[in-house]
Design a protein around this motif. Structure first.
Motif: not given
Length: 431
Positions: A362-390
């Motif tokens: 749900s958070l990724g839908a608002h963060l996708s206008a960028r070159r690299r975005i991963f689906s948690f728990p995939i991290l790869r070269d991510a510099e930030w992680v945003a998690v909605d625990t609910r």
């Protein structure tokens, strides 16, 4: 008021209402990285000059064409320059879907006695549950094929082959299997107008395009050399859920499509794919998986009403209204944004707009206008992680323990720092 003016009023009301509904759903974090975010990234990348580049669910950077053949997304890039927001896609989808009522009206007016029954069938299209859910369940390029195929039906019925070919060609850029629906239309034309050479030429060309897209283009761009969706058909079977799905498609049209079975040839490819799939969402009217079957169902409804009598048009409209009440998205789509969603907005404001990020769905839908975005728990070269625990991520909807274990490991990792924690929304930054 004249029927044609009422038609445009209904189209405008649908576009406005469902455009607002889908935007409010998105703002309430009801949309997902898959699929709205995925399409957003493809359009954003194209607008930046990197044609249809996306990050797939495994963290690989691929062409969107490696998942589905939908180059129609490219035409949205210029609009992105004017309105750089995922909401653009939702509004375009609602407006385009609403316009499908126009060719339904034209087709019905040509075959029925009067404009009012034609208006009734156009309104039935707007009330039809699969059409309403098409605009209320994220954004999918194949939704644009629905109105395009309806315009194609109108032109083919009028034997205006050039505009038909134009509409059909654009529709076939919305997904790899759309050509199969066009092929069914070609067979219908060959039989109805006793024009086997023209009809079979349409069917053969469209089927060839579909096969080329599915068997050549998608595998060429797919990382594994084959579509990730092929596994859905490893164990095809029919069950009671499929019968309920068919009932949800035909009952809101008063079963009238069954009175014109020839036109249903164009619906069979998508219905067959859905019924044979092991994925539950493909046999639900609450998804986009009836987008290319809907035009044939509506065309068959028009021809069915022509056969049984014009008054049946009003029965169809009443059935569609009842279907919208019982099965439609109004009142069922969550658009409420409370403290949790406010916390999510504050969390996302802390993430730089150009940084590689890993996020739950749900958070990724608002963060996708960028070159690299991963689906948690995939991290790869991510510099930030945003998690909605609910809200679980797309990959972990059936394996929640995997996401919880990854989150626990992230909390312990020395190279990650928690920078935001509020109401179950967590943001980490790589040290």
């Amino acid at each position: 008021m004249r029927p044609h003016r009422l038609l445009w009023l209904a189209v405008s009301l649908f576009a406005a209402a469902f455009g607002v509904l889908s935007v409010l759903r998105h703002r309430a974090f009801g949309s997902g990285r898959f699929d709205l975010g995925n399409m957003t990234q493809a359009v954003w990348s194209t607008a930046q000059g990197d044609m249809l580049s996306v990050t797939d669910m495994h963290g690989e950077q691929i062409s969107r064409l490696g998942s589905h053949f939908d180059p129609i997304l490219v035409v949205l890039a210029p609009l992105w320059w004017l309105w750089p927001s995922p909401e653009l896609l939702l509004v375009v989808q609602a407006a385009a879907t609403a316009l499908g009522a126009v060719p339904v009206y034209w087709l019905a007016r040509a075959h029925l006695d009067g404009e009012r029954p034609a208006l009734a069938l156009a309104v039935a299209y707007l009330l039809y549950p699969p059409v309403q859910w098409l605009t209320a369940s994220d954004f999918h390029p194949v939704a644009l094929a629905c109105p395009l195929l309806l315009f194609a039906w109108w032109f083919l019925d009028e034997r205006r082959l050039f505009p038909f070919a134009l509409c059909a060609a654009v529709a076939m850029t919305a997904k790899e299997h759309v050509g199969l629906a066009v092929a069914g239309m070609g067979i219908w034309y060959a039989v109805r107008y006793r024009a086997p050479s023209t009809g079979l030429a349409i069917a053969g060309t469209a089927a060839a395009v579909a096969l080329l897209a599915a068997l050549v283009v998608v595998p060429h761009f797919a990382p594994a050399g084959s579509s990730a969706f092929e596994s859905r058909y490893d164990d095809p079977a029919l069950d009671g859920r499929d019968l309920a799905y068919l009932a949800a498609l035909f009952l809101p049209l008063g079963l009238l499509p069954l009175a014109a079975p020839l036109a249903l040839l164009a619906a069979l490819p998508e219905l067959g794919l859905n019924l044979l799939s092991s994925t539950i969402t493909q046999t639900s009217v609450k998804t986009h998986y009836a987008a290319t079957a809907t035009p044939a169902l509506l065309a068959a409804t028009v021809y069915g009403v022509e056969r049984v009598g014009t008054r049946a048009a009003y029965l169809v409209a009443a059935a569609a209204l009842l279907g919208a009440i019982l099965l439609g998205p109004v009142g069922r789509v969550d658009v409420d944004a409370g403290p949790h969603e406010a916390a999510a907005r504050r969390a996302l404001a802390a993430v730089p707009v150009d940084a590689p990020v890993s996020a739950t769905n749900s958070l990724g839908a608002h963060l996708s206008a960028r070159r690299r975005i991963f689906s948690f728990p995939i991290l790869r070269d991510a510099e930030w992680v945003a998690v909605d625990t609910r809200r679980l991520t797309y990959l972990d909807s059936l394996r929640p323990a995997r996401a919880r274990a990854a989150l626990a490991a992230l909390r312990r990792a020395p190279d990650w720092r928690l920078v935001f924690a509020e109401d179950g929304i967590l943001v980490f930054r790589r040290r």
